[in-house]
Design a protein around this motif. Structure first.
Motif, short mmCIF file in Angstrom:
data_model
loop_
_atom_site.label_atom_id
_atom_site.label_comp_id
_atom_site.label_asym_id
_atom_site.label_seq_id
_atom_site.Cartn_x
_atom_site.Cartn_y
_atom_site.Cartn_z
N LYS A 2 0.78 -1.24 0.00
CA LYS A 2 0.00 0.00 0.00
C LYS A 2 0.81 1.28 0.00
O LYS A 2 0.28 2.34 -0.30
CB LYS A 2 -0.89 0.02 1.26
CG LYS A 2 -1.87 -1.13 1.33
CD LYS A 2 -2.83 -0.97 2.48
CE LYS A 2 -2.17 -1.33 3.80
NZ LYS A 2 -3.10 -1.59 4.90
N GLU A 3 2.06 1.21 0.41
CA GLU A 3 2.71 2.47 0.78
C GLU A 3 3.80 2.96 -0.16
O GLU A 3 4.38 4.01 0.08
CB GLU A 3 3.29 2.32 2.20
CG GLU A 3 2.22 2.03 3.25
CD GLU A 3 2.77 1.71 4.63
OE1 GLU A 3 4.01 1.69 4.80
OE2 GLU A 3 1.96 1.46 5.53
N MET A 4 4.12 2.22 -1.22
CA MET A 4 5.29 2.62 -1.99
C MET A 4 5.00 3.69 -3.04
O MET A 4 3.96 3.68 -3.68
CB MET A 4 5.92 1.41 -2.66
CG MET A 4 6.50 0.43 -1.66
SD MET A 4 7.89 -0.54 -2.25
CE MET A 4 7.23 -1.36 -3.67
N PHE A 64 10.24 7.23 2.07
CA PHE A 64 8.97 7.68 1.48
C PHE A 64 7.93 6.57 1.58
O PHE A 64 8.16 5.45 1.15
CB PHE A 64 9.19 8.03 0.00
CG PHE A 64 10.30 9.02 -0.20
CD1 PHE A 64 10.03 10.38 -0.24
CD2 PHE A 64 11.62 8.60 -0.29
CE1 PHE A 64 11.05 11.30 -0.40
CE2 PHE A 64 12.65 9.51 -0.45
CZ PHE A 64 12.37 10.86 -0.51
N ARG A 65 6.80 6.92 2.18
CA ARG A 65 5.70 5.94 2.24
C ARG A 65 4.38 6.68 2.07
O ARG A 65 4.16 7.71 2.71
CB ARG A 65 5.69 5.21 3.60
CG ARG A 65 6.94 4.37 3.81
CD ARG A 65 6.86 3.56 5.10
NE ARG A 65 8.17 3.05 5.45
CZ ARG A 65 8.43 2.37 6.56
NH1 ARG A 65 7.47 2.11 7.43
NH2 ARG A 65 9.66 1.96 6.80
N TYR A 66 3.51 6.13 1.23
CA TYR A 66 2.21 6.74 1.02
C TYR A 66 1.31 6.27 2.16
O TYR A 66 0.78 5.17 2.13
CB TYR A 66 1.65 6.31 -0.34
CG TYR A 66 0.44 7.12 -0.73
CD1 TYR A 66 0.60 8.40 -1.24
CD2 TYR A 66 -0.84 6.62 -0.55
CE1 TYR A 66 -0.50 9.16 -1.57
CE2 TYR A 66 -1.94 7.38 -0.88
CZ TYR A 66 -1.76 8.65 -1.40
OH TYR A 66 -2.86 9.41 -1.72
N GLU A 67 1.19 7.11 3.20
CA GLU A 67 0.49 6.71 4.42
C GLU A 67 -0.60 7.72 4.76
O GLU A 67 -0.60 8.84 4.25
CB GLU A 67 1.47 6.69 5.60
CG GLU A 67 2.61 5.71 5.43
CD GLU A 67 2.99 5.06 6.74
OE1 GLU A 67 2.10 4.41 7.34
OE2 GLU A 67 4.15 5.19 7.14
N ASN A 68 -1.47 7.36 5.70
CA ASN A 68 -2.39 8.33 6.26
C ASN A 68 -1.60 9.27 7.14
O ASN A 68 -1.01 8.85 8.13
CB ASN A 68 -3.47 7.63 7.10
CG ASN A 68 -4.45 6.89 6.21
OD1 ASN A 68 -4.74 7.33 5.10
ND2 ASN A 68 -4.93 5.77 6.70
N GLY A 88 3.32 12.23 13.87
CA GLY A 88 4.41 11.26 13.84
C GLY A 88 4.39 10.34 12.63
O GLY A 88 5.10 9.34 12.58
N ARG A 89 3.52 10.65 11.65
CA ARG A 89 3.42 9.79 10.46
C ARG A 89 3.36 10.66 9.22
O ARG A 89 2.38 11.35 8.98
CB ARG A 89 2.17 8.90 10.57
CG ARG A 89 2.18 7.72 9.61
CD ARG A 89 1.02 6.77 9.90
NE ARG A 89 1.22 5.98 11.10
CZ ARG A 89 2.05 4.94 11.19
NH1 ARG A 89 2.75 4.57 10.15
NH2 ARG A 89 2.19 4.28 12.31
N TYR A 90 4.44 10.63 8.46
CA TYR A 90 4.55 11.50 7.28
C TYR A 90 4.74 10.65 6.03
O TYR A 90 4.91 9.43 6.12
CB TYR A 90 5.76 12.44 7.44
CG TYR A 90 5.69 13.26 8.70
CD1 TYR A 90 4.93 14.43 8.73
CD2 TYR A 90 6.33 12.85 9.87
CE1 TYR A 90 4.83 15.17 9.89
CE2 TYR A 90 6.23 13.58 11.03
CZ TYR A 90 5.48 14.74 11.04
OH TYR A 90 5.38 15.47 12.18
#
Ligand code: ATP
Ligand code: MG
Length: 417
Positions: free
Chosen positions: A63-65, A111-115, A119-121
Motif C-alpha cells: 500500500k505504501e510505496m 517515502f511511504r504513502y500513508e495516512n 508522527g506519520r509522514y
C-alpha cells in the motif's frame, strides 16, 4: 498560483534544523565508536528490490510505496526504508570479502504513502545501522547497546526497550499452522486487512493496530513460546548478553515487526509521547535477506529509527538540544565605511568567526535593533573615528561592558572572548 509542500512532507527550517544537525552528529559519533562506517545510497531503487527485500505481503509493498515508471520504462520506487538498499549494495559491491562483520550506518529520507497524522509522514527521516556477517547474539546485543548509548547521549533516559524472537523459517512454519488453527474461530471479529493476512501471513495479525484485532490476539499463542532449540538458544543468549551489558529490557511477545525479512531477534524502542505511533525505533535480525536479494546466505541484523519521532520525544520530555549558533559580532556601520566593514567582516570570517554586518544601508538605530534581535554577543560601530584611529569599542550586548580594541587584533580578541 500559490504552492504548498506536498501532503505528508515538511519544510525543516532554521533554527529547528539545529536540533536535526545535533541528532545527526551524535548518531554519527556513537556509530563510529562501535566501528560503523557511513553508507550513502540512491534515493530510488528498482521496484523489485523492495518487493523481494521488504516482502510482498507487507503493508509497505502492498500500500505504501511511491512507484513510478521512468522515461526508459523501468519501474522505480522511492525507498520506503534503508535495509533493502544496503543489502543490495552489500551484494553488488562484494562486501562479503570485507572484514566481517560489515558494520554500516546511514541517515536517510524515506517515502511511504500513508495516512498522515502525528508522527506519520509521507517523507520522513531515518537513522539506521546494519551489521552483516555475524550470526550469534553478541552482535544483536552490541547493536542494541549502540542504540541505548545514542538515546542516553541525546538525553533520553526513559525510552523502553522491548525484545522478542520470531523464530526462523523452520519453527515459524509450525507456529503459523498453530496460530491459524487458533485464529480460525475468531476470524469474523478481525478487520478486513487481517482477513487477508490470515491467508497470506497470519503472523502479521499480531501486529495489527486495530483495537478489535488486538483484543482477539491478546490471548493468541506467541512465537517466542514455540521456538526451535537453536532459536531458543539465540534468544537466551541475547538476554544473557543484554544482562552482561546491564541493559534493561522487557520481553514483548507481541512484537513481530512489519517487514517480511526478520528472523529471530526483533526489538523496538517505544515511548508514550509520540502519539499513537509509539515506536521510535524498530529493528531485527534478517538471516534470510541477503540470499533473497541474490547474495550467498549471510546473517545480518539492523534497525531503523524515526528521526521525527525521536525529536518529538525530546520535545515532549523537555530536553533541550544545543541552540543554533548566533553570530559573535555585529559590525555596525556609521557613515561611509561600507567597504572597510565588509573587508573586516570577511577577514574575521576567514579567521573562523561568525560575524554580520549591515547590507541594507540601514540607519545606525535600525542596525542596533537588528543586532539585538539577531542574538549576537558583541557590537562594534565602525565610523569616522574608528576608521581614522584603527581601533573601536567592542560592546557586550548582554553585560553592556565596553572594551577598546585595535581593529587589526579583533579576531584574536573575539576568538578568546
Ligand atoms: P509503524 O508501526 O509506526 O507504521 P513501521 O513498523 O512501519 O512503524 P519501520 O518500517 O520499522 O516502521 O520504520 C522504522 C521507524 O521509522 C519507525 O519506528 C518509526 O519511528 C519511523 N517511521 C516509520 N514510518 C514512518 C512515517 N510514515 N513517518 C514518520 N516516521 C516513520
Ligand atoms: Mg508502518
Amino acid at each position: 498560483m500559490k504552492f504548498s509542500a506536498p501532503k505528508g512532507t515538511r519544510d525543516l527550517l532554521p533554527p529547528e534544523t539545529a536540533a536535526w544537525q545535533h541528532a545527526e552528529h551524535v548518531f554519527g559519533d556513537v556509530c563510529r565508536r562501535f566501528g560503523y562506517g557511513e553508507i550513502r545510497l540512491p534515493t530510488f531503487e528498482q521496484t523489485e528490490l523492495f518487493q523481494r527485500g521488504v516482502g510482498d505481503t507487507t503493508d509497505i509493498v502492498q500500500k505504501e510505496m511511491y512507484t513510478f515508471p521512468d522515461k526508459g520504462g523501468r519501474s522505480l520506487t522511492l525507498r520506503p526504508e534503508g535495509t533493502a538498499g544496503v543489502v543490495r549494495s552489500y551484494v553488488e559491491n562484494g562486501m562479503a570479502s570485507w572484514p566481517s562483520p560489515v558494520r554500516l550506518y546511514y541517515a536517510i529520507t524515506a517515502f511511504r504513502y500513508e495516512n498522515v497524522q502525528k508522527g506519520r509522514y509521507r517523507e520522513f527521516h531515518q537513522f539506521g545501522c546494519e551489521a552483516i556477517g555475524a550470526a550469534g547474539p553478541a552482535i544483536d546485543a552490541e547493536l542494541i547497546s549502540l542504540l541505548q548509548l545514542f538515546f542516553a547521549q541525546m538525553g533520553l533516559a526513559e525510552t523502553k526497550l522491548r525484545i522478542n524472537s520470531i523464530g526462523c523459517p523452520v519453527c515459524r512454519e509450525a507456529y503459523q499452522a498453530l496460530l491459524r488453527d487458533w485464529l480460525k474461530p475468531h476470524l469474523p471479529q478481525l478487520c478486513d486487512n487481517c482477513q487477508d493476512r490470515f491467508v497470506r501471513n497470519p503472523l502479521r495479525i499480531i501486529d495489527c493496530k486495530e483495537t478489535r484485532c488486538q483484543a482477539v490476539t491478546a490471548q493468541a499463542p506467541a512465537q517466542a513460546d514455540h521456538l526451535c532449540a537453536d532459536c531458543q538458544a539465540h534468544f537466551d543468549g541475547l538476554q544473557h548478553q543484554l544482562n552482561v551489558l546491564g541493559l534493561s529490557y522487557v520481553i514483548d511477545r507481541r512484537i513481530v515487526r512489519g517487514l517480511d525479512y526478520y528472523t529471530r531477534t526483533v526489538f523496538e524502542f517505544v515511548s508514550e509521547h509520540v502519539g499513537t505511533q509509539g515506536t521510535i525505533c524498530g529493528g531485527g535480525r534478517y538471516d534470510g535477506l541477503i540470499e533473497t536479494v541474490g547474495g550467498a546466505p549471510t546473517p545480518g541484523i539492523g534497525f531503523a529509527l524515526g528521526v521525527e519521532r525521536l525529536l518529538m520525544e525530546l520535545d515532549a520530555q523537555g530536553i533541550q538540544t544545543p541552540p543554533a549558533p548566533t553570530p559573535v559580532l555585529f559590525l555596525a556601520i556609521a557613515g561611509d565605511h561600507e567597504d572597510e566593514a565588509r573587508r573586516l567582516c570577511f577577514r574575521l570570517r576567514q579567521a573562523g568567526l561568525a560575524v554580520e554586518t549591515d547590507l541594507l544601508g540601514r540607519s545606525l538605530k535600525a542596525q542596533m535593533k537588528y543586532a539585538g534581535k539577531s542574538g549576537t554577543r558583541y557590537v562594534l560601530v565602525l565610523g569616522d573615528d574608528e576608521a581614522a584611529s584603527g581601533s573601536g569599542r567592542l560592546r557586550n550586548l548582554e553585560t553592556r561592558a565596553e572594551t577598546e580594541v585595535r581593529l587589526d587584533q579583533l579576531e584574536q580578541h573575539l576568538l578568546e572572548a
